[in-house]
Design a protein around this motif. Structure first.
Motif, short mmCIF file in Angstrom:
data_model
loop_
_atom_site.label_atom_id
_atom_site.label_comp_id
_atom_site.label_asym_id
_atom_site.label_seq_id
_atom_site.Cartn_x
_atom_site.Cartn_y
_atom_site.Cartn_z
N LEU A 99 1.00 -1.20 0.13
CA LEU A 99 0.19 0.07 -0.24
C LEU A 99 0.88 1.37 0.02
N ILE A 100 1.87 1.45 0.76
CA ILE A 100 2.78 2.62 0.76
C ILE A 100 3.56 2.60 -0.33
N GLY A 101 4.20 1.53 -1.00
CA GLY A 101 5.10 1.44 -2.01
C GLY A 101 3.99 1.76 -3.30
N ALA A 102 3.36 0.76 -3.74
CA ALA A 102 2.46 1.05 -5.23
C ALA A 102 1.39 1.89 -4.92
N GLY A 103 0.72 2.26 -3.70
CA GLY A 103 -0.32 3.20 -3.82
C GLY A 103 0.11 4.51 -3.43
N PHE A 104 1.08 4.77 -2.32
CA PHE A 104 1.34 6.19 -1.90
C PHE A 104 2.21 6.72 -2.75
N TYR A 105 3.56 5.93 -2.95
CA TYR A 105 4.50 6.47 -3.71
C TYR A 105 4.36 6.52 -5.32
N LEU A 106 3.79 5.31 -5.81
CA LEU A 106 3.95 5.25 -7.18
C LEU A 106 2.40 5.73 -7.74
N ARG A 107 1.64 5.86 -6.77
CA ARG A 107 0.35 6.37 -7.14
C ARG A 107 -0.46 5.55 -8.23
N SER A 108 -0.01 4.23 -8.38
CA SER A 108 -0.67 3.47 -9.52
C SER A 108 -1.60 2.72 -9.04
N PHE A 109 -2.18 2.68 -7.80
CA PHE A 109 -3.19 1.89 -7.54
C PHE A 109 -3.96 2.49 -6.51
N PRO A 110 -5.26 2.15 -6.52
CA PRO A 110 -6.05 2.52 -5.56
C PRO A 110 -5.71 2.37 -3.95
N LEU A 111 -6.10 3.26 -3.21
CA LEU A 111 -5.58 3.18 -1.76
C LEU A 111 -6.50 2.23 -0.88
N GLY A 112 -7.05 1.42 -1.34
CA GLY A 112 -7.94 0.53 -0.49
C GLY A 112 -9.31 0.90 -1.01
N GLY A 113 -10.18 0.28 -0.30
CA GLY A 113 -11.48 0.28 -0.58
C GLY A 113 -11.71 -0.62 -2.05
N PHE A 114 -13.09 -0.70 -2.07
CA PHE A 114 -13.44 -1.72 -3.29
C PHE A 114 -14.10 -1.06 -4.40
N SER A 115 -13.17 -0.62 -5.44
CA SER A 115 -13.70 0.16 -6.37
C SER A 115 -13.17 -0.35 -7.92
N GLY A 116 -13.83 -1.53 -8.36
CA GLY A 116 -13.51 -2.00 -9.58
C GLY A 116 -12.23 -2.74 -9.60
N ALA A 117 -11.73 -3.27 -10.81
CA ALA A 117 -10.87 -4.53 -10.97
C ALA A 117 -9.45 -3.98 -10.54
N ARG A 118 -9.20 -2.56 -10.74
CA ARG A 118 -7.70 -2.13 -10.18
C ARG A 118 -7.51 -2.38 -8.81
N SER A 119 -8.70 -2.12 -8.04
CA SER A 119 -8.60 -1.91 -6.34
C SER A 119 -8.41 -3.41 -6.06
N LEU A 120 -8.60 -4.51 -6.98
CA LEU A 120 -8.26 -5.80 -6.58
C LEU A 120 -6.90 -6.31 -6.47
#
Lengths: 309, 528, 268
Positions: free
Chosen positions: A152-173
């Motif tokens: 979550l920290i790496g891919a979510g916060f720093y790369l900003r490439s993934f949703p930061l949690g919650g369920f919002s479509g295929a990417r969030s999986l």
């Protein structure tokens, strides 16, 4: 065969009743008056007394249990103290999110496990085998909540490439799926490695090898089918566990599934919700066990013919 | 199973997963004015008889109307369903004249009978309403609760648009109890149809109506076309996304996905340094006091010197530092902003030397290890560990006992059970009675007076003040009571939290009320 | 067969290093793990020369907390393992040795316990008993002995069939003597491996419970709780969550390398 299935079914019912008794006892020894949980910080003693009578909390424990069981059989798991809604409804609303995550995670961990297990077995006793062993052990040793947090920290916060949690479509999986799959993938690869090793040592494989089949061909064409069996069995049971909610991963990723629901229930000591989620999860496990048993009946003729397993 | 089958199965599962999304996404036609909000937890309920927490009240306020309400940013009484009202001189009879144009979102006109029904529903034991106690002072309520009467005799309806309350005794703050959503008008036919599931089928006369509610995902409200106030609400819809914790809220705010957000602690300093962001923050001191309670019936807290020592030993500024300064140090019981509050209480400054002397005088030995009961909540644990550090410096080894909310509330009510506990009290009514009487009178032992504090003079002063409607005299008596309570120090007075929110530049007229959740009907959104 | 494999050796060294750290924590930790020692208070500070792993929002030194955390984690891990092994080995040996009705009853019971949703029950139990070392140990003992029992039973069954066991039995040795003198020594290597694996499992379960706020209460510096406390500061202070996680990983990996390394050398 019918007798066998009936026996397994009976066992399942025993497990469910046992679970319900255990959860009920847990609920009964809770060091708090449920009326206070329901009524909140500001209630006066009169309100509390009224709530106790309303809930039947003044009745002996076996009467309360009988009432509870009677309602559960009809599919009514009671009402959450905190969320004030029907527990059955809450579970039904949260189940889809958990189910999708569970299926994805299971698919990915099987792919991971099979690839790593087969490669390791194919290069038995060579460097790749050893590396894969260490890699799979490392994966098994990762604390799942920490892995999720780091992703979550790496891919979510720093790369900003993934949703930061919650369920919002295929990417969030993607991130929660990876989090769940790495550990069990590593574990499955160990299982497959072991069972492939055993099967490869059996006579019919030796015969095939003797006929000039390469080790790799023999493994993929002949040994795989048998070696996969223990893995499929294990995966079936694991899937039930996943479907009943993955508390840690769902908590890290704010996933609106059963696991988070169960965690919130436990955090708030919301007794009906705790009992509901635990029972539901036991129910899934029992069903999965039954299915796996039936799979064995289908695959193993000795059982089909009525012999003792 | 052959491996081809197996791979096929995997592919199938992946395809299913990819095709599945989180149910139908919320979509609005272009030009719809939508306010996007987010919260970590689900709204517990929309049933006004049941809800008693700020998340439930925020949306109950939007869906339902009460006879009277508070202003948007203050706690002054304003008309809502009632256009005008009279209160008898002895504060035992209240008469309300209702507006005739109010309608429920199903189109039916609202009358006094709907308010009467709502209150009777709250009083009825089978509803298990936490609000029941507020309306037991109505004449005939006791008979109704006990099942001796089919309705509450003290609620009179001379005509459909007039409602009169007869009280069993003088109660100058009764009118404030009518601003609580418990007393909101509900349509009998709908509540009886859905029973306990009314929450998911809520129908009220407020500015908005319920449109969609998926547990763990979102709550959607849309405008009520029958709402009485012309031109309101200014929004077409409100969406609250749930399962979004503070940190995620902030990232969604930065991405422009939500319109109003809380500011997580780690981000707060940066926000206050940026002039652009700082200008977008909205804040208000809540009428809440966070405190450490000490059980005055349990040694050594029976000794006032020990209680004072703890007050001197704990550095409240450090607690505020952990909250990024989002609080005001408490010097007494009453929070600023509460009518009757006086700024000239002195409280206890941080003075560990003095604390140590007091402890020695009282004969408390080094290594004394009291147990602090508290809620197992991240922020509370952080604050408690700071308190633990402070107390260690004066030779007290505080033991933390984090428990769930229900067990905590239950434990503190038992006599001789909890030496110390960490709680907060939030005002329900803008009156000192709501703090002092409820938390410190002997009448509230085993209820809300969890320190089991008793001072005969305090009890006498408060009993004298309660029926007095003349505010100046009333507040004077309460002030005297508070002064004695501070001196006796049954609490360590910690702080009054300050609420901070941040809005997008396109959100207007979003204000924080000190005692109630924000009202949404006047909020508007400029094109962006 | 080599006496010890490379993997086992590495695993063993990792475990021993942890034990040394735990034993000498007061000597090697630069600071008191519960005191505010940093110049900053209210927000975490990144690693510096004085505080190589940074400090947390309460001004505490992260390195010292991780060093002291080894004590708590190892205590819970080893104590939990002992509880697990005692129950598991007793049930497994009894079922495998006596067979018949004893076996059926014990294994049915094990099956039921295996079917229960373990983590959920563990969480609910700890929450009800209120978090603390004792309740965590009770819960770990209750939920994690089943695998041990099954493995030990299978091994005990196969050992019981060997010639020396049959011979001893025919000479009229008492069951207690048989189990203590002949069965147990032969099952012991497997028990050691299971102990290592069960310690790693216990460490993970304890870390998970701590992360969920159900671990040993503060100010005890538990690794899982440190990650939970770091949650608020993920973005501004990721090191707060990273280092304790690495510590858990290191400990669990050490025990796993040891256990699996042995199993692999045995060709299992």
């Amino acid at each position: 065969m019918l007798a066998y299935v009936l026996r397994r079914l009976g066992f399942g019912i025993v497990v469910l009743v046992g679970t319900s008794i255990i959860t009920f006892i847990i609920a009964f020894v809770v060091p708090a008056d449920p009326a206070v949980t329901i009524a909140g910080a500001k209630a006066d003693p009169q309100t509390l007394a009224l709530i106790r009578t309303q809930l039947g909390l003044n009745q002996p424990i076996y009467v309360q249990y009988a009432r509870y069981l009677a309602r559960v059989v009809q599919g009514d798991l009671g009402r959450s103290y905190i969320l004030r809604q029907s527990v059955t409804r809450l579970i039904a609303e949260r189940f889809p999110a958990t189910a999708i995550l569970a299926l994805c995670a299971m698919a990915l961990s099987l792919v991971l496990g099979v690839v790593m297990g087969v490669v390791a077995a194919a290069y038995k006793e060579r460097a790749i085998d050893n590396i894969l062993l260490v890699v799979s052990l490392a994966l098994i040793s990762l604390p799942v909540f920490w892995l999720g947090t780091m992703l979550l920290i790496g891919a979510g916060f720093y790369l900003r490439s993934f949703p930061l949690g919650g369920f919002s479509g295929a990417r969030s999986l993607i991130l929660p799926t990876i989090t769940l799959a790495l550990g069990s993938g590593g574990y499955y690869s160990r299982i497959l490695h072991t069972s492939l090793g055993e099967v490869m040592g059996q006579d019919y494989i030796r015969t095939a090898l003797g006929k000039g089949l390469s080790r790799r061909q023999a493994m993929l064409k002949h040994a795989m089918a048998n070696a996969l069996l223990p893995l499929v069995t294990l995966a079936g049971l694991d899937l039930a566990g996943l479907l009943s909610g993955v508390v840690l991963t769902e908590t890290v990723f704010n996933w609106p599934g059963i696991g988070r629901l169960a965690f919130e229930a436990i955090f708030n000591l919301d007794i009906p919700l705790i009992m509901g989620t635990v029972l539901f999860s036991a129910f899934l496990i029992v069903v999965a066990n039954l299915l796996v048993d039936l799979l064995y009946v289908w695959l193993d003729p000795r059982i089909r013919l009525g012999e003792q397993p | 199973m052959r491996n081809a089958d197996f791979l096929l199965l995997c592919a199938l599962l992946l395809a299913v997963a990819a095709a599945c999304k989180s149910g139908p996404p919320v979509q609005f036609p272009p030009g719809t004015r939508v306010l996007w909000l987010a919260a970590a937890d689900d709204v517990p309920t929309l049933d006004p008889a049941v809800g008693y927490d700020s998340a439930s009240w925020a949306y109950e306020q939007a869906i339902f109307d009460t006879l009277v309400r508070y202003g948007d940013a203050n706690v002054e009484l304003q008309p809502d369903l009632a256009l005008s009202w009279e209160i008898s001189k002895d504060a035992t009879r209240l008469t309300f004249h209702l507006r005739r144009d109010a309608r429920f979102s199903n189109g039916r006109p609202v009358t006094g009978a709907d308010v009467k029904y709502a209150i009777e529903r709250v009083l009825k034991p089978s509803t298990r309403s936490q609000g029941a106690e507020y309306y037991r002072g109505i004449a005939g309520a006791a008979d109704f609760v006990a099942g001796r009467a089919r309705q509450v005799a003290g609620i009179e309806l001379p005509d459909p648009y007039t409602i009169v309350f007869h009280l069993t005794g003088p109660d100058p703050i009764f009118i404030h109890k009518l601003t609580m959503p418990f007393a909101a008008a509900v349509p009998r036919e709908v509540t009886e149809k859905w029973g306990e599931d009314f929450s998911h089928h809520a129908v009220g006369s407020g500015a908005f109506k319920l449109s969609q509610w998926i547990s763990g995902q979102r709550l959607v409200l849309v405008r009520n076309p029958y709402y009485f106030a012309g031109g309101l609400p200014k929004l077409d819809a409100v969406v609250e996304l749930t399962g979004v914790n503070e940190e995620l809220q902030w990232l969604k705010y930065e991405a422009g996905e939500i319109d109003v957000s809380s500011v997580p602690s780690p981000e707060f300093p940066a926000v206050m340094k940026s002039p652009r962001l700082k200008a977008l923050t909205i804040h208000n001191v809540t009428v809440t006091t966070n405190y450490l309670g000490m059980n005055c019936q349990m040694a050594p807290f029976t000794d006032v010197r020990v209680r004072r020592a703890f007050n001197y030993a704990i550095d409240k500024e450090k607690l505020l530092a952990l909250l990024n300064g989002r609080g005001v140090v408490a010097r007494g019981v009453l929070p600023p902003g509460l009518p009757g509050y006086t700024p000239d209480v002195t409280g206890y400054p941080y003075d560990p030397g003095r604390a140590q002397r007091l402890l020695e005088e009282a004969g408390v030995r080094k290594g004394f290890a009291p147990v602090l009961w508290m809620r197992a909540d991240q922020t509370m644990l952080l604050l408690a560990q700071s308190v633990q550090q402070d107390l260690a410096l004066v030779g007290v080894n505080l033991v933390l006992k984090p428990v769930a909310w229900g067990p905590l509330l239950d434990a503190v009510r038992q006599p001789h059970n909890t030496q110390m506990f960490m709680l907060a009290w939030e005002a329900d009514f803008p009156d000192p009675e709501n703090f002092l009487e409820v938390l410190f009178s002997k009448r509230q032992w085993r209820s809300n007076n969890d320190t089991f504090f008793y001072d005969p003079q305090v009890d006498r002063l408060m009993a004298e003040a309660a029926p007095i409607a003349d505010l100046a005299r009333r507040f004077e008596l309460y002030r005297e009571a508070e002064r004695i309570i501070i001196g006796q120090a049954p609490w360590v007075f910690l702080y009054h939290p300050v609420n901070y929110l941040i809005r997008q530049p396109w959100v207007h007229d979003y204000v924080i009320n000190p005692m109630r959740p924000t009202r949404l009907e006047k909020v508007w959104i400029s094109p962006h | 067969m080599k006496r010890i494999g490379a993997m086992e050796l590495i695993g063993l060294l990792m475990v021993l290093s942890l034990m040394v750290i735990a034993a000498t924590a007061p000597l090697i930790a630069p600071h008191d793990p519960t005191r505010a020692v940093a110049p900053t208070y209210g927000e975490p500070a990144p690693p510096t020369r004085a505080f190589p792993l940074g400090t947390d929002e309460l001004g505490r030194d992260v390195l010292s907390r991780i060093i002291y955390g080894a004590r708590i984690s190892l205590t819970v891990g080893v104590a939990g393992m002992l509880v697990t092994m005692t129950i598991g080995v007793a049930i497994g040996l009894a079922a495998g040795f006596f067979r018949g009705a004893v076996d059926v009853v014990l294994m049915r019971f094990t099956d039921v316990m295996l079917t229960l949703p373990a983590l959920l029950l563990a969480m609910a139990l700890v929450a009800v008993l209120s978090p603390g070392l004792v309740s965590i140990l009770i819960v770990i003992g209750l939920v994690s002995w089943t695998t041990v029992a099954r493995v030990v039973r299978a091994e005990a069954m196969s050992v019981s069939q060997r010639d020396f066991m049959l011979a001893a039995r025919s000479l009229g040795a008492s069951p207690v003597r048989l189990i203590a003198r002949h069965l147990l020594p032969n099952v012991l290597p497997l028990i050691v491996v299971m102990a290592a694996l069960s310690t790693s499992g216990t460490l993970l379960l304890d870390a998970a419970l701590s992360f969920l706020g159900l671990g040993v209460p503060p100010p005890a510096p538990s690794w899982g709780r440190m990650i939970e406390e770091a949650e608020l500061y993920f973005r501004v202070a990721p090191w707060l969550a990273a280092f304790p996680g690495l510590a858990i990983f290191y400990a669990v990996l050490g025990f796993n390398l040891f256990g699996y390394g042995y199993l692999r050398r045995q060709g299992r």
